[in-house]
Scaffold this motif. Structure first.
Motif, short mmCIF file in Angstrom:
data_model
loop_
_atom_site.label_atom_id
_atom_site.label_comp_id
_atom_site.label_asym_id
_atom_site.label_seq_id
_atom_site.Cartn_x
_atom_site.Cartn_y
_atom_site.Cartn_z
N ALA A 73 0.85 -1.19 0.00
CA ALA A 73 0.00 0.00 0.00
C ALA A 73 0.88 1.24 0.00
O ALA A 73 2.01 1.21 0.51
N GLY A 74 0.36 2.32 -0.57
CA GLY A 74 1.10 3.56 -0.60
C GLY A 74 0.20 4.77 -0.66
O GLY A 74 -0.94 4.69 -1.15
N ILE A 75 0.70 5.90 -0.16
CA ILE A 75 -0.01 7.18 -0.22
C ILE A 75 1.01 8.26 -0.59
O ILE A 75 2.12 8.28 -0.06
N VAL A 76 0.63 9.14 -1.50
CA VAL A 76 1.40 10.34 -1.81
C VAL A 76 0.51 11.54 -1.53
O VAL A 76 -0.64 11.59 -1.99
N SER A 77 1.01 12.51 -0.77
CA SER A 77 0.25 13.72 -0.46
C SER A 77 1.02 14.95 -0.94
O SER A 77 2.23 14.89 -1.21
N PHE A 78 0.31 16.07 -1.02
CA PHE A 78 0.92 17.34 -1.41
C PHE A 78 0.45 18.42 -0.46
O PHE A 78 -0.75 18.57 -0.23
N ASP A 79 1.41 19.17 0.13
CA ASP A 79 1.08 20.14 1.17
C ASP A 79 1.11 21.58 0.68
O ASP A 79 1.11 22.51 1.50
N GLY A 80 1.13 21.79 -0.62
CA GLY A 80 1.21 23.14 -1.17
C GLY A 80 2.60 23.55 -1.55
O GLY A 80 2.79 24.52 -2.30
N ARG A 88 4.60 1.02 1.60
CA ARG A 88 4.92 -0.10 2.47
C ARG A 88 4.48 -1.41 1.86
O ARG A 88 3.46 -1.48 1.16
N LEU A 89 5.21 -2.47 2.15
CA LEU A 89 4.75 -3.82 1.87
C LEU A 89 3.82 -4.24 2.99
O LEU A 89 4.04 -3.90 4.15
N HIS A 113 -3.02 3.79 -3.02
CA HIS A 113 -3.04 2.59 -3.85
C HIS A 113 -2.82 1.36 -2.99
O HIS A 113 -2.01 1.36 -2.07
N VAL A 114 -3.58 0.29 -3.24
CA VAL A 114 -3.29 -1.03 -2.70
C VAL A 114 -3.10 -1.96 -3.88
O VAL A 114 -3.76 -1.82 -4.91
N ARG A 115 -2.20 -2.96 -3.74
CA ARG A 115 -1.86 -3.74 -4.92
C ARG A 115 -1.64 -5.21 -4.64
O ARG A 115 -1.26 -5.61 -3.55
N TYR A 116 -1.92 -5.99 -5.68
CA TYR A 116 -1.34 -7.29 -5.90
C TYR A 116 -0.37 -7.13 -7.06
O TYR A 116 -0.47 -6.19 -7.84
N SER A 117 0.54 -8.05 -7.22
CA SER A 117 1.51 -7.93 -8.31
C SER A 117 1.12 -8.86 -9.45
O SER A 117 1.24 -10.07 -9.33
N ILE A 123 8.10 -5.73 -4.56
CA ILE A 123 9.22 -5.08 -3.91
C ILE A 123 8.89 -3.60 -3.79
O ILE A 123 8.02 -3.08 -4.49
N LEU A 124 9.59 -2.92 -2.91
CA LEU A 124 9.21 -1.55 -2.58
C LEU A 124 9.20 -0.63 -3.79
O LEU A 124 8.33 0.23 -3.92
N ARG A 125 10.13 -0.81 -4.72
CA ARG A 125 10.18 0.10 -5.87
C ARG A 125 8.98 -0.05 -6.79
O ARG A 125 8.75 0.80 -7.64
N ASN A 126 8.21 -1.13 -6.65
CA ASN A 126 6.99 -1.31 -7.44
C ASN A 126 5.74 -0.83 -6.74
O ASN A 126 4.66 -0.82 -7.33
N VAL A 127 5.87 -0.46 -5.47
CA VAL A 127 4.68 -0.05 -4.72
C VAL A 127 4.23 1.32 -5.21
O VAL A 127 5.03 2.24 -5.36
N GLN A 128 2.94 1.43 -5.45
CA GLN A 128 2.37 2.68 -5.96
C GLN A 128 1.68 3.44 -4.82
O GLN A 128 1.43 2.88 -3.78
N PRO A 129 1.37 4.73 -5.08
CA PRO A 129 1.54 5.50 -6.30
C PRO A 129 3.02 5.73 -6.62
O PRO A 129 3.82 5.99 -5.74
#
Length: 512
Positions: A73-80, A88-89, A113-117, A123-129
């Protein structure tokens, strides 16, 4: 429209590398056979714009979508001023329920994003966003689905000098946007979409905009909601329900929707086509309490069970679902047939997707780690066992054996979908055709292998009737159903250019 500025560096606070690759002694085996006879969907997406608690809300939305992906799972935020990334795995609740993690994701806009591959390793470099700094500014994107020309595009990009950091086809979209010469971000994004084929629902975030997009056939779902006047994009309505958001509508097939400080804009960059949503969303993937395309998933699954009873009922004493996905269909079957519904199998919800099994003798218990027979409900009775689908048949064989050992007098197996005879290339983790049981064996051969007294599947027309249609029109099918019919709705560029299987295509992508 203004483009994102270029002065917003990313900050990735992912786990340390030494926490990612723990190894087990050779005597300890990781067993995935508990899920080896099930289908897995690639992922779920979520996005929100303009809310002061964007990251916390995104985490809750991802928790509701956890059934769509449990590997990462992953989260990307923007604070301005800056983008912030946490990837994270593992499960959402294992990381994003912690206050200190959410506090590292400030801002009023976020995508998750939550994912299956299905393409690329876990691996971490494939975790989105996935996130990249483009010349127009920061850009994060999460993808639900699979590109059928992703490998072809990847090879072209690499030959042109692109340096790939992941092995997932989503990165192709980043590079296509980066290489576009258009002046405005949305034009660059749309140009990238015109180059890709297959199935996708996308959420993307810049420092000015939240963007959602759905493929021209609407194969993968994406819905629009609203919370406190702020727009939300999510794979399913259950993600809106958990945060108390209002459902607005489904994003249309082929639509690109953009939210910024000036409001909302909807773009239709593709020629109009009739939608063909994926039937497996209704059969299995979507949560029963979601509503997709105006159809409550729970009601559809009950209707599927009723159609199954109309087509293939047999004299019996109890209807038993294979939990949890077989439960609504079994209820519909029971209500139509008048045969009582019983929980003849109890599921252990505390067994994860993998179970560490130290010895072969324990390993052979297999399905009992996840399911156990309720002897009181089935002993001495003729049972109709209801499951949502049949893939390899390995788990089905074990469950039938377990029912007999618990005293069932007869076991009649009914599958609440048609036989799966063709592989998928749109985001479902499915074996190649040689390993699909229904593609290589007759009904009688499958019945003999599984060990049940009778075996029957729902017909394709019966499935369409459960969806509210009179049947399947071969000239104009209303759904994506290639796994049953072999009728693929888009070009299969990668597959047609090689003789390899989907899994081998994935390995080639990793090596490129």
């Amino acid at each position: 429209m203004q483009d994102p500025s270029g002065d917003t560096p990313a900050r990735d606070l992912g786990p340390r590398p030494d926490s990612l690759n723990r190894s087990f002694p050779e005597s300890i085996m990781i067993d995935k056979d508990l899920d080896g006879d099930t289908l897995r969907e690639e992922c779920g997406v979520f996005g929100i714009f303009g809310h002061p608690e964007a990251a916390a809300i995104t985490a809750l939305g991802l928790h509701a979508l956890q059934h769509r992906g449990q590997e990462a799972a992953g989260i990307v935020s923007f604070d301005g001023g800056r983008f912030h990334s946490e990837r994270r795995l593992g499960l959402v609740g294992d990381t994003f329920s912690r206050r200190e993690v959410i506090e590292r994701l400030p801002g009023s806009a976020a995508v998750g994003h939550v994912r299956y591959s299905t393409t690329g390793e876990t691996i971490l470099r494939n975790v989105q966003p996935l996130f990249a700094e483009l010349n127009a500014g920061g850009f994060a994107v999460g993808h639900n689905g699979n590109l059928t020309n992703g490998l072809t595009l990847r090879r072209e990009l690499v030959r042109g000098g692109a340096m790939m950091q992941s092995t997932t086809d989503t990165e192709v979209i980043l590079h296509l946007v980066a290489q576009s010469k258009r002046n405005h971000f949305i034009d660059r994004f749309i140009e990238a979409l015109r180059a890709i084929e297959g199935a996708y629902s996308l959420v993307a975030l810049t420092n000015k905009k939240l963007v959602g997009a759905r493929d021209p056939l609407g194969i993968r779902p994406l819905v629009l909601g609203e919370l406190d006047g702020c727009p939300i994009l999510a794979s399913e309505t259950c993600a809106l329900d958990i945060i108390g958001a209002k459902y607005i509508r489904d994003i249309e097939n082929g639509e690109v929707i953009v939210f910024d400080e000036s409001g909302v804009q909807s773009h239709k960059p593709f020629p109009p086509q009739d939608p063909r949503p994926c039937l497996f969303e209704y059969i299995y993937f979507a949560r029963p309490d979601s509503v997709l395309g105006g159809r409550p998933v729970y009601d559809v699954r009950k209707a599927i069970g009723a159609e199954l009873a109309r087509e293939s009922h047999v004299e019996s004493d109890v209807i038993v679902p294979v939990p949890d996905s077989g439960v609504p269909a079994a209820i519909g079957y029971s209500q139509h047939s008048g045969v009582p519904f019983e929980l003849g199998i109890i599921r252990n919800h505390y067994v994860g997707r993998t179970f560490i099994q130290p010895t072969q003798s324990i390993r052979e218990l297999g399905v009992r780690m996840k399911h156990s027979a309720n002897r009181a409900a089935i002993e001495g009775k003729r049972i109709v066992l209801i499951d949502d689908s049949l893939v390899r048949g390995t788990t089905s064989k074990k469950i039938v054996k377990m029912m007999r050992e618990a005293g069932a007098r007869e076991v009649h197996f009914r599958i609440a979908s048609p036989p799966i005879t063709h592989p998928d290339f749109y985001g479902i983790d499915m074996p190649d055709r040689a390993h699909l049981l229904a593609a290589t064996r007759t009904i009688e051969e499958m019945r003999d292998l599984i060990g049940c007294d009778s075996l029957a599947f729902l017909t394709v027309d019966g499935l369409y009737r459960a969806m509210g249609e009179p049947g399947r029109d071969p000239a104009h099918p209303k759904f994506t159903d290639h796994y049953f019919t072999g009728d693929y709705p888009t070009p299969l560029t990668d597959q047609n250019h090689t003789e390899t299987t989907p899994r081998q295509l994935s390995l080639l992508a990793e090596a490129s």
